[in-house]
Design an enzyme around this catalytic site. Structure first.
Site, PDB file in Angstrom:
ATOM      1  N   ALA A   1       0.508  -1.535  -0.411  1.00 34.70           N
ATOM      2  CA  ALA A   1       0.089   0.002  -0.013  1.00 34.70           C
ATOM      3  C   ALA A   1       0.473   1.291   0.049  1.00 34.70           C
ATOM      4  O   ALA A   1       0.081   2.217  -0.847  1.00 34.70           O
ATOM      5  CB  ALA A   1      -1.118  -0.309   1.384  1.00 34.70           C
TER       6      ALA A   1
ATOM      7  N   GLU B   1       6.862  -9.826  11.109  1.00 33.12           N
ATOM      8  CA  GLU B   1       6.627 -10.885  11.924  1.00 33.12           C
ATOM      9  C   GLU B   1       8.268 -11.152  11.194  1.00 33.12           C
ATOM     10  O   GLU B   1       8.042 -12.706  12.312  1.00 33.12           O
ATOM     11  CB  GLU B   1       6.168 -12.163  10.889  1.00 33.12           C
ATOM     12  CG  GLU B   1       4.756 -11.445  10.797  1.00 33.12           C
ATOM     13  CD  GLU B   1       3.831 -12.565   8.836  1.00 33.12           C
ATOM     14  OE1 GLU B   1       3.151 -13.038   9.104  1.00 33.12           O
ATOM     15  OE2 GLU B   1       4.456 -11.760   7.787  1.00 33.12           O
TER      16      GLU B   1
END
Lengths: 752, 352
Positions: A525, A718
């Site tokens: 994005a 992550e």
């Protein structure tokens, strides 16, 4: 949804120059600490009813009867939704059109395939009435024996693991590699089922208006959710408006729309009024995905110099009986350590659980703790320091594919973190360090890695007559700071101060921002925002350079720079004009531009793209009791360009703490006979408390990556879990001499 | 919703009369009862809210040198009462090792004695539990029971009592002051909680309507102030129930033990006072060899009720360590991590 808070309220962060790279505090932080941030369940449209799930107390079988009359007779209960009266759907919830479509339990029949599966929905005027109505259903079941453990069902090789990768992959001759080795190790590690426990449970407020649907629900992927709901209900996606301005954590569990969320929509359809449905904590343990258990065996061979000659990483895992998601644990061995022979293989069983799905670092987290433990065992078998061993086996190209890395500052991560930690004075042998209080002290390390993934995203940029800007994209803030980081990228893309940019996100009527998952949201994005900004600035530049009245007239070849709400002639910055002046002369109230974010297929083909890191852990272990405390964690991570170091550091902290949780705390305790989860609450499903992590440090290692995307962003969501969990396990070994082979590490494992 | 009567009596006799009706439950801090009600584990028809009864929230020094703690004194208030913590340091340490700060601010002294087991099968209404439903069976037997009882259990129930607070209390001969229909009576804490036997649903000495109004510590309890510790092993550093815990209190004179108290937590359906260990210690030298003998005595009758044999060895070790710590002397101030093996963090404060 627009954030009404301006950075003017945070004068400490007023700044000059670029927004990207500034450690801004969360722009939505004020709303959150004052309680003004509106989460899904905070919405109460007029006429709203409350829905409560009745869930199965058996693990496998069928619902023989429900006392619907008793529930409906209870004061305030409006309706009970069961397979008999559930509104029709346009698509079968058990259909699977593509691998990313997961089967849902939407009261399609009376079958029970896991504990806590919904068997009815009670809709009432109040939450209390709906709750009691659900209890009054007093279900009777015909139960079948439950299949609970990794040895309770027939094993098979899945067709694909993770998002469709091959279950078995080879490079080189693994048996020859093992045969030629001077030293070999083989070890088996077990990791438990872990369940999502985001602070905010899944919640939905749904309201129908004819065939138009309005939804407040937390979602990590608005457009995907919109498409899935549209397919199930047979309506156009644009008829569905989903608002998801804030998530109280996602971690993968809110990536797909879950069964309970769709049941909230069905309930609203059934009663013709808005309905709110919020999962109880224990209802999270089943229908919203979880991390599957694994049993992983690693075989490694090393030559006389400690170079790996073979890595065989085999993982056994479990999916549900009715759908396919296979934790790709062994794939962790594809990317980290150089070896002429690598085999990764998976097998699986089908158990009576909800379908396991994505949970922060799916595959990488489970695979990493086993791989990093095995690497530690291999280093010890070779008599080498674990860091030296890792450097000896540093991969100059991606081991499995031979592709060059787009960038890889792992050596720098090792050296910075080792120095900050003080690794150099570590004794090779275990159980040699004691602190002044007599506690066994151990130091361990692990390598962190996570792929730099991009999806598809779009953004729309607008410049307005007053010189201000607007940037729109349906991005999702799970708490990681998307509202802030994207606004920073938008400000730079538009050449404006961040205070002059109205950044809008978190709503499905905005351009599709793709999924906030795979650690790829900022890159994806962010690139759409960056490109939308460039597109609208290009239009503005055309207006100026093509108009004789502009001081920028004729600068088309030299180009212009956008900065602080003005365009400057690149070769002569004394000639400039404000955005407002340019638009006023053109007689325009606003202009817009559109941008996309997507992986570059050419560089995708050429380069291996991964973030890397190194984590060092110190643990103290009580020599008599086996109680463990992680006293220090130091990580260094290289993940390309850092948009906001404060937010990125927080992501690393959160990931590292989850790594501690993985090694020491988290586990769904499942009754071996009934298959019911016995600790489905926050008191007994342990995650670390503050006292468990007294010192966490995350170093940001500079890394320029010209290939991942134009902004150079990799992703940080992550990676922190990987490396850390293994580092803690290795530190426990170093403290005690006992090699942890099942996780979480239990007190009884260390009572020697 | 499920309706129940809510009564807020103005006096203790009114409360007792109201609670004597079948299906009644007292509400004080509510930290356990409300969870049980939400989970459908208990469904009282009548809640008797005693939280605003006067005079039950006082800590009183008695003329005979004892202490009387009102049943509604909050755990946090008691632990942070400086005189109390100085006189009964093991009790303060136990209080601060329990639950979380938020829970300690709400939980009461009387309620702590009455908290229910954390056995997951007791909470899981889909599982068999003799405590919840007499004669239903015990799903914990043969189930996930690595944290269950190793002392005093029966085939009907292998659950443990989860309290930290009660462990040093039972060691110090605490007495429960109970007011009931027949007036006021005193029951020693050692006799207050019952072992399961064939009737695990009978957890304590209370009769219908009985109200705990206070807990008393006898004068002698103060004599251990200089050598009293509570030690708790748990699976995370805070907000976790004990895997095993121990309270040890000594009076040492010239290297000889003149008085000894020892109790274990997390091992049985009641806080486990070990008089046999105390007998080993009395008159013996205060040294590790004797502490090990005491530990062996304390666990002599222990047997695993499932996958929990490790708790027996762990309990032995905790007894030894708790006695060693007690002998070493009560610390000047409460440690940063009360009752934790990792309690020694220089400069850290337990309330920071």
């Amino acid at each position: 949804m627009t954030l009404e808070l301006s950075l003017n309220q945070q004068p400490a962060h007023a700044r000059q120059g670029s927004s990207i790279g500034q450690p801004l505090t969360r722009r939505d932080g004020f709303l959150k600490v004052t309680g003004a941030a509106r989460y899904a369940a905070d919405n109460h449209p007029p006429g709203m009813l409350h829905a409560v799930l009745a869930v199965s107390s058996i693990t496998r079988g069928r619902v023989a009867s429900l006392d619907i009359e008793a529930a409906k007779a209870h004061a305030g209960v409006v309706e009970v939704m069961t397979p008999r009266n559930r509104p029709a759907l346009a698509a079968d919830p058990d259909a699977k059109d593509h691998p990313f479509m997961f089967r849902l339990d939407l009261l399609q029949n009376d079958q029970v395939r896991y504990p806590n599966q919904t068997i009815a929905v009670v809709i009432a005027e109040t939450l209390e009435a709906a709750t009691e109505g659900a209890a009054l259903l007093s279900p009777r079941y015909e139960a079948l024996p439950a299949r609970v453990g990794l040895d309770d069902a027939e094993s098979f090789v899945p067709r694909g693991v993770g998002v469709g990768g091959p279950a078995v992959q080879h490079k080189g001759d693994i048996e020859a590699g093992l045969k030629s080795a001077r030293t070999r190790i083989e070890a088996t590690y077990e990791t438990p089922a872990q369940y999502h426990n985001a602070m905010e449970p899944h919640a939905i407020v749904a309201a129908w208006d004819g065939d138009r649907l309005s939804i407040d629900t937390p979602s990590q992927g608005l457009a995907m959710a919109q498409g899935r709901i549209a397919g199930l209900f047979g309506i156009a996606p644009q008829n569905i408006h989903i608002r998801s301005p804030f998530l109280g954590g996602g971690f993968g569990s809110k990536g797909m729309i879950s069964g309970p969320q769709v049941l909230g929509i069905l309930a609203a359809r059934l009663v013709g009024r808005p309905v709110k449905l919020v999962l109880r904590r224990e209802q999270m343990y089943g229908p919203v995905g979880h991390r599957a258990p694994t049993r992983q065996t690693l075989r490694m061979g090393m030559d006389g110099e400690g170079r790996l000659t073979a890595i065989h990483h085999h993982a056994k895992t479990a999916s549900s009986t009715f759908d396919d998601f296979f934790e790709p644990a062994a794939d962790a061995s594809h990317t980290l350590y150089a070896s002429p022979a690598i085999t990764t293989s998976h097998e699986a069983v089908r158990l009576d659980t909800g379908t396991p799905l994505f949970m922060r670092a799916p595959g990488e987290a489970t695979g990493s703790i086993a791989l990093e433990s095995a690497i530690d065992e291999a280093a010890h078998a070779c008599g080498m320091d674990p860091l030296e061993f890792r450097l000896r086996n540093h991969a100059e190209v991606e081991p499995m594919t031979g592709k060059p890395f787009s960038s890889k500052a792992l050596r720098e991560c090792y050296s910075q973190a080792a120095k900050a930690f003080g690794w150099a004075s570590r004794p090779l042998q275990p159980r040699l360090m004691r602190d002044a209080d007599g506690f066994l002290t151990g130091w361990g390390m692990g390598t962190a890695t996570f792929p730099a993934i991009m999806f598809q995203a779009e953004a729309r940029a607008v410049l307005k007559a007053d010189g201000s800007g607007l940037m729109e994209t349906g991005a999702q803030d799970m708490g990681q700071g998307a509202w802030t980081a994207f606004a920073q990228i938008a400000a730079d893309g538009l050449g404006l101060d961040i205070e002059q940019v109205d950044f809008r996100a978190g709503s499905s009527d905005l351009p599709n921002a793709g999924i906030a998952g795979g650690s790829g949201h900022t890159a994806t994005a962010g690139m759409a925002i960056h490109n939308a900004g460039a597109a609208v600035i290009a239009r503005l530049a055309d207006l100026a350079t093509g108009n004789e009245a502009s001081p920028l007239f004729g600068a088309g070849n030299e180009g212009v720079l956008a900065r602080g709400g003005r365009l400057y002639r690149r070769d002569d910055e004394s000639r400039s004009e404000s955005y407002a002046e340019i638009l006023a002369r053109a007689g325009l109230t606003e202009i817009e531009g559109h941008g996309k974010g997507a992986p570059d297929p050419a560089s995708q083909e050429t380069y291996a793209k991964h973030a890397h890191g190194a984590v060092f852990a110190e643990v103290k272990v009580d020599p008599d009791f086996g109680q463990i405390r992680v006293t220090r964690l130091v990580g260094a991570f290289a993940a390309g360009r850092v948009i906001n170091p404060r937010l990125v550091r927080s992501q690393y902290y959160g990931g590292m703490i989850w790594g501690v949780s993985f090694a020491l705390h988290e586990e769904a305790i499942t009754d071996r006979r009934s298959g019911r989860i016995q600790n489905a609450n926050l008191a007994e499903y342990h995650v670390p408390v503050n006292a468990d992590v007294p010192s966490v440090e995350a170093l940001l290692v500079h890394e320029d990556d010209p290939y991942v995307n134009a902004l150079g962003i990799k992703g940080v969501g992550e990676i922190g879990i990987t490396g850390t969990a293994g580092a803690v396990a290795n530190a426990v070994w170093h403290a005690t001499g006992v090699r942890p082979r099942r996780f979480p590490i239990r007190i009884e494992d260390l009572l020697v | 919703m499920r309706d129940f009567d809510y009564i807020r009596p103005a006096t203790i006799p009114d409360a007792i009369a109201a609670a004597a009706e079948p299906g009644s439950a007292y509400l004080a801090g509510g930290t356990n009862l409300l969870d049980l009600m939400k989970g459908g584990v208990t469904s009282p028809e009548r809640i008797v809210d005693i939280s605003r009864l006067p005079e039950l929230n006082r800590i009183e020094r008695l003329d005979d040198g004892g202490l009387r703690i009102g049943a509604l004194v909050r755990n946090a208030d008691l632990a942070h009462d400086a005189a109390f913590a100085r006189t009964y340091p093991a009790v303060a340490e136990a209080l601060l090792s329990g639950a979380s700060a938020q829970l300690r601010n709400a939980a009461t002294v009387g309620g702590n004695l009455l908290q229910r087991t954390r056995c997951s099968y007791f909470y899981d209404t889909a599982s068999a539990c003799n405590k919840r439903e007499p004669s239903a069976g015990c799903a914990a037997l043969g189930g996930e029971n690595r944290l269950h009882a190793v002392l005093g259990w029966s085939d009907a129930c292998i659950a443990t009592h989860p309290s930290d607070f009660c462990v040093p209390l039972v060691a110090l001969d605490a007495v429960v002051e109970i007011e009931g229909k027949a007036g006021r009576r005193h029951v020693t804490l050692a006799e207050f909680h019952r072992l399961p036997g064939d009737t695990p649903q009978r957890e304590n000495a209370l009769e219908p309507g009985d109200l705990i109004v206070a807990v008393r510590l006898p004068a002698e309890a103060a004599s251990f102030a200089a050598n009293a510790r509570y030690l708790k092993v748990r699976e995370r550093t805070s907000y976790a129930f004990a895997v095993v815990s121990a309270a040890a209190a000594l009076v040492v004179d010239g290297g000889k033990i003149r008085a000894a108290r020892l109790a274990l937590g997390g091992v049985a359906a009641k806080p486990w006072r070990s008089r046999s260990a105390e007998a080993v210690l009395l008159g013996a030298g205060a040294n590790e060899a004797n502490f090990i003998r005491a530990a062996d005595a304390a666990l002599a009758d222990a047997s695993p009720s499932g996958d929990n044999a490790f708790k027996i060895e762990l309990a032995r070790r905790i007894v030894v360590r708790a006695l060693m710590s007690a002998q070493a002397g009560t610390p000047e101030r409460l440690p940063a991590l009360p009752a934790s093996p990792f309690s020694n963090i220089p400069g850290a404060r337990h309330d920071a």
